[in-house]
Structures are given as C-alpha cells and as structure tokens.
Design a protein around this motif. Structure first.
Motif, PDB file in Angstrom:
ATOM      1  N   LYS A  38       0.857  -1.186   0.000  1.00 32.20           N
ATOM      2  CA  LYS A  38       0.000   0.000   0.000  1.00 32.20           C
ATOM      3  C   LYS A  38       0.891   1.234   0.000  1.00 32.20           C
ATOM      4  O   LYS A  38       2.062   1.170   0.357  1.00 32.20           O
ATOM      5  N   ASN A  40       0.682   5.867   0.301  1.00 23.95           N
ATOM      6  CA  ASN A  40      -0.080   7.085   0.520  1.00 23.95           C
ATOM      7  C   ASN A  40       0.655   8.193  -0.214  1.00 23.95           C
ATOM      8  O   ASN A  40       1.852   8.378  -0.020  1.00 23.95           O
ATOM      9  N   ASP A  41      -0.061   8.895  -1.082  1.00 27.13           N
ATOM     10  CA  ASP A  41       0.576   9.957  -1.872  1.00 27.13           C
ATOM     11  C   ASP A  41       0.555  11.307  -1.167  1.00 27.13           C
ATOM     12  O   ASP A  41       0.857  12.329  -1.752  1.00 27.13           O
ATOM     13  N   THR A  43      -2.254  12.370   0.373  1.00 28.56           N
ATOM     14  CA  THR A  43      -3.672  12.627   0.628  1.00 28.56           C
ATOM     15  C   THR A  43      -4.535  11.375   0.502  1.00 28.56           C
ATOM     16  O   THR A  43      -5.560  11.280   1.148  1.00 28.56           O
ATOM     17  N   THR A  44      -4.114  10.417  -0.330  1.00 30.47           N
ATOM     18  CA  THR A  44      -4.952   9.270  -0.638  1.00 30.47           C
ATOM     19  C   THR A  44      -4.194   7.967  -0.425  1.00 30.47           C
ATOM     20  O   THR A  44      -3.024   7.846  -0.803  1.00 30.47           O
ATOM     21  N   GLU A  45      -4.874   6.973   0.159  1.00 34.57           N
ATOM     22  CA  GLU A  45      -4.295   5.638   0.292  1.00 34.57           C
ATOM     23  C   GLU A  45      -4.498   4.881  -1.015  1.00 34.57           C
ATOM     24  O   GLU A  45      -5.573   4.925  -1.612  1.00 34.57           O
ATOM     25  N   VAL A  46      -3.439   4.200  -1.469  1.00 30.55           N
ATOM     26  CA  VAL A  46      -3.459   3.484  -2.737  1.00 30.55           C
ATOM     27  C   VAL A  46      -3.122   2.012  -2.485  1.00 30.55           C
ATOM     28  O   VAL A  46      -2.102   1.717  -1.850  1.00 30.55           O
ATOM     29  N   ASP A  47      -3.971   1.095  -2.962  1.00 34.34           N
ATOM     30  CA  ASP A  47      -3.660  -0.339  -2.899  1.00 34.34           C
ATOM     31  C   ASP A  47      -2.765  -0.667  -4.091  1.00 34.34           C
ATOM     32  O   ASP A  47      -3.138  -0.424  -5.239  1.00 34.34           O
ATOM     33  N   TYR A  93       5.554   8.648  -3.579  1.00 34.94           N
ATOM     34  CA  TYR A  93       4.666   8.347  -2.463  1.00 34.94           C
ATOM     35  C   TYR A  93       5.290   8.853  -1.168  1.00 34.94           C
ATOM     36  O   TYR A  93       6.484   8.707  -0.940  1.00 34.94           O
TER      37      TYR A  93
END
Length: 167
Positions: A38, A40-41, A43-47, A93
C-alpha cells in the motif's frame, strides 16, 4: 508470530531483484495469508498489490521468500510473483507499506518514507530503495518501531539470518 524480516526494494527499477522475506515457526503454513503493498501519496491511500500465499509455508529454518523475479537466490516458481512491484509515480509516495495479513488480520507490517497508513507503527524504516540496499529486522523482534527494528543490511540475505542485527 510470523514477521516480515527482510525487504529488498527499489521502486525506480520496478523491484527487479527485489524480495520480501518472512520469518516464523518452521513449517508453519501461510494458507490464508496475503502479502499486501500500500502507499499514501500525501492525501490518498493506494492499494498496490495483494498476493495470496496459499499453498506456501515457512521452510525448515523458518524462512519464506517471495521474490519479484529469479534474480533472488534460492527462489523458484513457487516463490516468484511479478506482482511484487511498486512503481512510484513522478510525485513520490509519501509512505510505502508492506503488510502480512493472515485470516483477515494484519499480523505484521513495515512502512518506509513515512507512517501515513493505518498499519504503520509510530516510526518508519529507513528508505534504502534508491540505493538497492536491503533492510532487515534485528533478531526477528517486532516492537512496532520500524526505525529501530529495520536496519540497512551490508548485503541481502534471503533465506538466512540478517547480517546486520543491531546498530
């Protein structure tokens, strides 16, 4: 407990030669376990990936290695999965995390660059990816302090005890 013991990652090369080593009770089955990536950029968590480990188990010395490709010594078809990759976008990231989830419960995780993911501990491991240096857990101990637990290794040691155990 089964822990993530050593990681060789390099997002710039798409993890070519990269691996994640698990350690625990010799012979323990990994059925029901998933290795997750996983990020996080900011602001957003990314799988990034979720690789089921069904049919795998920890070896006679307690190690299991999942590799991106066959450049990792000791790996064969059951240990290679090219989904084990993290391609970092142009804006890096802020946090990258690897988690071991067994039967729906996160049993261990390691994060580097930051701690902006739910499974991260209070501190992040050193980000050695751009240099292609492995990070390894000292003495297989999990205290949720990735900065203290995961140390840069003098050389990767898949399937064996880490070379650098303490600073």
């Amino acid at each position: 407990a089964t822990v993530i013991n050593e990681v060789l990652h390099d997002e710039a090369t798409g993890w070519v030669g990269g691996f994640v080593e698990l350690y625990g009770e010799a012979g323990k089955t990994l059925t029901g376990c998933v290795l997750e990536g996983k990020a996080n950029d900011g602001t957003t968590e990314v799988d990034l990936f979720a690789i089921p480990l069904d049919g795998s188990s920890l070896g006679p010395l307690g190690y299991f290695v999942l590799a991106h490709d066959d450049l990792v010594p000791g790996t064969g078809p059951g240990n290679i999965d090219d989904r084990l990759t993290i391609v970092d976008p142009a804006v890096p990231y802020a946090t990258i995390g690897l988690g071991l989830r067994c039967d729906g419960v996160v049993v261990d995780a390691v994060c580097f660059r930051g701690t902006a993911l739910p499974d991260c501990g209070a501190t992040a491991a050193e980000d050695t990816g751009p240099e292609g240096v492995a990070i390894g857990r000292g003495f297989h101990v999990d205290t949720d302090n990735d900065t203290a637990e995961f140390l840069p290794q003098v050389e990767p040691s898949p399937w064996a005890r880490n070379h650098t155990e303490v600073r």
